[in-house]
Design a protein around this motif. Structure first.
Motif, short mmCIF file in Angstrom:
data_model
loop_
_atom_site.label_atom_id
_atom_site.label_comp_id
_atom_site.label_asym_id
_atom_site.label_seq_id
_atom_site.Cartn_x
_atom_site.Cartn_y
_atom_site.Cartn_z
N ASP A 177 0.83 -1.21 0.00
CA ASP A 177 0.00 0.00 0.00
C ASP A 177 0.87 1.25 0.00
N GLU A 178 1.90 1.25 0.83
CA GLU A 178 2.80 2.41 0.92
C GLU A 178 3.52 2.64 -0.40
N ARG A 179 4.03 1.59 -1.01
CA ARG A 179 4.75 1.73 -2.28
C ARG A 179 3.81 2.19 -3.39
N SER A 180 2.60 1.65 -3.40
CA SER A 180 1.62 2.04 -4.42
C SER A 180 1.28 3.52 -4.33
N SER A 181 1.05 4.00 -3.12
CA SER A 181 0.66 5.40 -2.98
C SER A 181 1.84 6.36 -3.13
N THR A 182 3.00 5.99 -2.62
CA THR A 182 4.16 6.86 -2.69
C THR A 182 4.70 6.98 -4.11
N TYR A 183 4.81 5.86 -4.80
CA TYR A 183 5.45 5.84 -6.12
C TYR A 183 4.47 5.71 -7.28
N ARG A 184 3.17 5.63 -6.95
CA ARG A 184 2.13 5.50 -7.97
C ARG A 184 2.39 4.32 -8.91
N ILE A 185 2.65 3.20 -8.27
CA ILE A 185 2.90 1.95 -9.01
C ILE A 185 1.89 0.91 -8.54
N ALA A 186 1.81 -0.17 -9.27
CA ALA A 186 0.97 -1.29 -8.86
C ALA A 186 1.85 -2.27 -8.08
N ALA A 187 1.81 -2.17 -6.77
CA ALA A 187 2.57 -3.08 -5.91
C ALA A 187 1.60 -4.12 -5.37
N THR A 188 1.83 -5.35 -5.71
CA THR A 188 0.94 -6.45 -5.31
C THR A 188 1.60 -7.28 -4.23
N ALA A 189 0.90 -7.50 -3.15
CA ALA A 189 1.40 -8.34 -2.06
C ALA A 189 1.02 -9.79 -2.32
#
Length: 67
Positions: free
Chosen positions: A15-27
């Motif tokens: 969630d943090e990576r997705s919002s900070t870097y505007r990427i699709a980070a999937t756990a």
């Protein structure tokens, strides 16, 4: 795609990576010390139609009491 054992921490990091870097980070929680886990992860990646282009291994692989 982020893979680690602790689902709660992994979801928070994704969630943090997705919002900070505007990427699709999937756990994708998985304990890769389990012999069949790598194959199961690979099958899930294929099932999702994901292409892995890079790997960052941040596990030290040590066991308690082993140096």
């Amino acid at each position: 795609m982020l893979v680690a054992r602790r689902a709660d921490r992994l979801e928070a990091l994704a969630d943090e990576r997705s919002s900070t870097y505007r990427i699709a980070a999937t756990a994708m929680p998985s304990d890769l010390t389990v012999p069949a886990a790598g194959e199961a992860l690979a099958k899930e990646i294929v099932r999702r139609g994901t292409t892995v282009t890079s790997l960052v291994n941040n596990a030290d692989g040590r066991r308690p009491g082993v140096r």
